[in-house]
Design an enzyme around this catalytic site. Sequence first.
Site, short mmCIF file in Angstrom:
data_model
loop_
_atom_site.label_atom_id
_atom_site.label_comp_id
_atom_site.label_asym_id
_atom_site.label_seq_id
_atom_site.Cartn_x
_atom_site.Cartn_y
_atom_site.Cartn_z
CG PHE A 139 71.62 20.53 31.74
CD1 PHE A 139 72.66 21.23 30.66
CD2 PHE A 139 71.66 20.25 33.09
CE1 PHE A 139 73.81 22.24 31.31
CE2 PHE A 139 72.66 21.15 33.53
CZ PHE A 139 73.82 22.02 33.53
CG ASP A 149 64.59 21.86 31.23
OD1 ASP A 149 64.76 22.32 31.02
OD2 ASP A 149 65.68 21.14 31.81
CE1 TYR A 190 71.65 29.33 33.40
CE2 TYR A 190 69.52 30.08 35.29
CZ TYR A 190 70.93 28.92 34.77
OH TYR A 190 70.60 27.47 34.77
CE LYS A 191 70.98 27.52 30.67
NZ LYS A 191 70.48 25.90 30.68
NE ARG A 238 77.35 24.95 25.68
CZ ARG A 238 76.68 24.94 26.24
NH1 ARG A 238 75.82 23.98 26.58
NH2 ARG A 238 76.79 26.38 27.70
C1 LIG Z 1 70.88 25.64 32.29
C2 LIG Z 1 70.66 24.32 32.64
C3 LIG Z 1 69.33 23.50 34.00
C4 LIG Z 1 70.02 24.30 34.98
O1 LIG Z 1 69.59 24.66 36.15
P1 LIG Z 1 69.74 25.70 37.62
O2 LIG Z 1 68.33 24.45 38.42
O3 LIG Z 1 69.33 27.16 37.35
O4 LIG Z 1 70.87 25.19 37.30
C5 LIG Z 1 69.16 22.37 33.56
N1 LIG Z 1 68.20 21.77 33.25
C6 LIG Z 1 68.68 22.59 31.69
C7 LIG Z 1 68.55 21.20 30.14
C8 LIG Z 1 69.51 22.90 31.60
O5 LIG Z 1 70.00 23.51 30.26
#
Ligand SMILES: *Cc1c(COP(=O)(O)O)cnc(C)c1O
Length: 400
Positions: free
Chosen positions: A116, A187, A212-213, A359
């Site tokens: 990500f 992560d 939040y997911k 998705r």
């Molecule tokens: C959703 C997601 C994020 C989001 O990071 P925020 O700081 O909460 O915006 C980061 N890394 C991964 C792998 C994600 O899936």
Amino acid sequence: MTRSATALPRKADFELPAGVIYLDGNSLGPLPRGAAERAMRTIREEWGNELIRAWNSADWIALPQRVGDRIARLIGASEGSVTTGDTLSIKVYQALAAALRMRPERRVILSDSGNFPTDLYMAEGLIETLGRGHELRMPAPDQVLDAIDESVAAVMLTHVDYRTGRCHDMAAITRRAHEAGAVMIWDLAHSAGAMPLGIGAIGAEFAVGCSYKYLNGGPGAPAFIHVRPDLVETVDPALSGWMGHAAPFAMEPQYRPARAIERMRVGTPPVIQLAILDAALDIWEGVDLAALRTRSIELSEQFIAGVEARCPQLTLASPRDPQARGSQVSFAFEEGYAAMQALIAHGVIGDFRTPDIMRFGFTPLYLDAQDVARAVDILADVMARDLWRDPRFQTRARVT
Ligand SMILES: *Cc1c(COP(=O)(O)O)cnc(C)c1O
């Protein structure tokens, strides 16, 4: 709250709008029933009536740990090894900075090209700040195992690929990282609340994720960080904020980290958002994650079979082996953005990821086989009638 472990789905525990099939809980979970009331109680009774006394009377000060312990159970980590706060980007930075300090003589951060973007960006920024010539390597995801060598200080990977849903083998990669003397950071953004994880048994030094997911903590809900228990008292927190101090209210001029997971806290916690997350975690009490995973695979397989039979325009972009996927299914389609907009307009909410990925998240807490069948019907109709060609579905919004 006691419920039978297999009582899925728990649709009644969520406030889902009528007429919507929600296949985007992998990106933003829906509103759990009771969460809004809990937020209002925190605002009116605790903040409104108690004012600053609520830090003690409502124990706001310990909320990041209490919620952290509840998340620890969901990721298979032990009590006292997880705290919450900040955003995931910050927690990635903190874990990586701490990891690099554990291997001062090494200069390589190993991630993968599918990670990500924010994880990669945070690494880039940290390298700049350190100014010590670290290098970020990003091999293709299937090349990671072979790319781990003794130059690597930290391996920083996301377990489930946000775009394709492909899963890394956490145990095998962690083992290889440790053999090479590297620190492992996972992560879990797309895996916490999607499947059993056993992060404690895997033995990675750090794990981070957002709430939040799949955990349904609401937009902007705090992130979590896990530190392997043997390191909790000694790891360098890297971000030396007062809430991670051994005695925040001693107001000492010099930083001394707490001798517990609290050291990974930084500043004042987002109390209202944590209260919402705490309420969201009530739903997980008694949920059997193995049963959830089984159901998620059933729903995903049903969706793939339906879409492949009825939407020849779409190509599966996720691994076909369900064990190699997280809890999402992706299809590639050149006009995927417009097709997703058309689908959303017809009551099925998924999302789009550039360049061409449609998705769909499968969250068995509130989705069942009927929802999936209906989603396939609607998608097949959108594709058969080329509804995505409508110009109103072509303009990209700021958030996709
Ligand atoms: C959703 C997601 C994020 C989001 O990071 P925020 O700081 O909460 O915006 C980061 N890394 C991964 C792998 C994600 O899936």
